[in-house]
Design an enzyme around this catalytic site. Structure first.
Site, mmCIF file in Angstrom:
data_model
loop_
_atom_site.group_PDB
_atom_site.id
_atom_site.type_symbol
_atom_site.label_atom_id
_atom_site.label_comp_id
_atom_site.label_asym_id
_atom_site.label_seq_id
_atom_site.Cartn_x
_atom_site.Cartn_y
_atom_site.Cartn_z
ATOM 1 N N CYS A 1 0.861 -1.181 0.000
ATOM 2 C CA CYS A 1 0.000 0.000 0.000
ATOM 3 C C CYS A 1 0.895 1.227 0.000
ATOM 4 O O CYS A 1 1.707 1.406 0.919
ATOM 5 C CB CYS A 1 -0.929 -0.001 1.213
ATOM 6 S SG CYS A 1 -1.912 1.496 1.383
ATOM 7 N N GLY B 1 -1.798 3.358 -6.643
ATOM 8 C CA GLY B 1 -2.681 3.748 -7.742
ATOM 9 C C GLY B 1 -2.192 4.984 -8.460
ATOM 10 O O GLY B 1 -2.246 5.077 -9.696
ATOM 11 N N ASN C 1 -7.465 -3.098 -8.278
ATOM 12 C CA ASN C 1 -7.705 -1.703 -7.932
ATOM 13 C C ASN C 1 -8.010 -0.973 -9.238
ATOM 14 O O ASN C 1 -7.411 -1.286 -10.282
ATOM 15 C CB ASN C 1 -6.464 -1.078 -7.288
ATOM 16 C CG ASN C 1 -6.011 -1.830 -6.050
ATOM 17 O OD1 ASN C 1 -6.550 -1.652 -4.973
ATOM 18 N ND2 ASN C 1 -5.009 -2.688 -6.204
ATOM 19 N N CYS D 1 -4.663 6.653 -2.887
ATOM 20 C CA CYS D 1 -4.019 5.350 -3.118
ATOM 21 C C CYS D 1 -2.670 5.624 -3.760
ATOM 22 O O CYS D 1 -2.606 6.078 -4.910
ATOM 23 C CB CYS D 1 -4.890 4.477 -4.021
ATOM 24 S SG CYS D 1 -4.137 2.888 -4.449
ATOM 25 N N HIS E 1 -3.503 -3.094 -10.864
ATOM 26 C CA HIS E 1 -4.224 -1.855 -11.140
ATOM 27 C C HIS E 1 -4.761 -1.853 -12.564
ATOM 28 O O HIS E 1 -4.081 -2.282 -13.502
ATOM 29 C CB HIS E 1 -3.311 -0.637 -10.961
ATOM 30 C CG HIS E 1 -2.905 -0.416 -9.543
ATOM 31 N ND1 HIS E 1 -3.624 0.368 -8.668
ATOM 32 C CD2 HIS E 1 -1.845 -0.891 -8.840
ATOM 33 C CE1 HIS E 1 -3.034 0.365 -7.486
ATOM 34 N NE2 HIS E 1 -1.953 -0.398 -7.566
ATOM 35 N N GLU F 1 -10.497 0.870 -4.406
ATOM 36 C CA GLU F 1 -9.442 -0.040 -3.990
ATOM 37 C C GLU F 1 -9.977 -1.437 -3.714
ATOM 38 O O GLU F 1 -11.023 -1.603 -3.079
ATOM 39 C CB GLU F 1 -8.741 0.488 -2.732
ATOM 40 C CG GLU F 1 -7.896 1.717 -2.983
ATOM 41 C CD GLU F 1 -6.901 1.950 -1.860
ATOM 42 O OE1 GLU F 1 -6.134 1.004 -1.531
ATOM 43 O OE2 GLU F 1 -6.885 3.056 -1.302
#
Length: 364
Positions: free
Chosen positions: A152, A310, A280, A307, A243, A298
């Site tokens: 993360c 992201g 994500n 994020c 992603h 997410e």
């Protein structure tokens, strides 16, 4: 899980006890008894002459440092002592787990702790654990739904600030962190922000992973995907976690991300059959080659204010689609991140804030 919690604001300012509230509620057939002591910071007027510290201010500073140290050193049986951090509104419960390679709470307990009505509230629980494979520390995280992501981005900045507090680090420092996404190297900056070497993006479709067929070398770039009867154009990137980045529907107008019904469309991307590990999803609006705006759904946490991985994936996708350059400001609902995808080493560098929200204790 009976929860008796005490919370207080950051111990960097004097505080006084304001009130005590007790209540009992039922959730999932379990009884929760919460005793919350709320403390609100006050700022007494203390005169200090230039170039010198008054005895009062010196005693306050010493007391604050002692209070912080004693809080973080607590080890009462049955209690979880934590520090709540937020990075651009993406908030986490940070736990000192350096004495064990096993998380101090279970995924099921993490779900309850992250509940914003019956628990502490958060997007996840992060554990600072002993390093492995020669690293200084290990970072693990349980999402608010109990799942465990590989990494993360906002969380690792919060993790870095937490380590700085635990180890009493001042000024610029960097250390190595083992994560499920591999080696991550955060660097504490003099201005309080954290710069993180996020490593290289993964673009090979099978490694993201996605079942969408590769259409550029082994990557998925500006590929079509049907979501709920509409065709979207997407680019797939892994930052150690998957992603799916979209700048809009095929042949449609540029996205106005503030107009999206994220709660409706987000889960349909997350659980799409083309993403075997779920995904994500970032919805992006481009303002200029160095300025983009995104909203994120997410995996395992839903709509969040920020994020970090992201934002990194967005810049990679924007470069691959010819929409932006390698150094971008990425606006998220919680604030901006600075993202650089360096051509010389292929690494992505993320810079942004991480701040203490409050300190607390909860009986598990």
């Amino acid at each position: 899980m009976a929860m008796a919690a005490t919370i207080s604001p950051p111990l960097t300012s004097p505080a006084r006890r304001l009130s005590l509230t007790s209540f009992t509620s039922l959730s999932n057939s379990h009884s929760f008894t919460n005793q919350l002591s709320f403390l609100r910071p006050t700022r007494p007027c203390i005169g200090v002459s230039a170039g010198a510290s008054s005895p009062i201010s010196m005693r306050l500073e010493a007391a604050e440092k002692a209070s912080t140290a004693s809080f973080l050193d607590r080890r009462e049986t049955g209690f979880l002592h934590f520090v709540k951090y937020q990075g651009l509104g993406n908030d986490f419960i940070l736990v000192d787990n350096r004495d064990s390679s096993e998380p101090r709470v279970t995924p099921e307990q993490a779900v309850k702790l992250c509940d914003r009505n019956f628990g502490i509230g958060g997007d996840g629980v992060i554990f600072a654990m002993p390093g492995i494979n020669g690293t200084d520390y290990t970072m693990r995280i349980f999402n608010s739904d109990g799942s465990e992501p590989e990494m993360c981005g906002n969380g690792v900045r919060c993790f870095a600030r937490f380590i700085a507090e635990l180890e009493n680090l001042q000024g610029k420092h960097s250390f190595t962190v083992h994560t499920g996404a591999g080696l991550i190297i955060p660097e504490l900056q003099d201005d309080g922000q954290v710069k993180v070497d996020m490593g290289e993006p993964v673009l090979k479709a099978s490694d993201v992973p996605t079942r969408l067929p590769a259409n550029k070398d082994q990557s998925v770039v500006k590929s079509d995907i049907d979501v709920n009867g509409e065709t979207w154009s997407v680019t797939c990137v892994s930052m150690g976690n998957p992603h799916c980045v979209t700048f809009g529907k095929k042949g449609g107008q540029a996205l106005q991300v503030d107009e999206l019904n994220l709660a409706d469309i987000g889960p349909k991307f997350e659980h799409h059959e083309m993403f075997p590990a779920r995904t994500n999803t970032e919805f992006v609006q481009v303002f200029s080659p160095s300025h983009v705006k995104m909203r994120v759904w997410e995996r395992g946490a839903g709509a969040t204010l920020a994020c970090g991985t992201g934002a990194c994936a967005v810049v990679v996708a924007a470069v691959l689609e010819g929409r932006a350059g390698r150094n971008c400001t990425v606006d998220l609902p919680g604030g901006p991140l600075q993202i650089e995808w360096r051509e010389e080493d292929n690494h992505i560098y993320m810079t942004g804030p991480a701040e203490v929200a409050f300190y607390g204790s909860v009986q598990l």
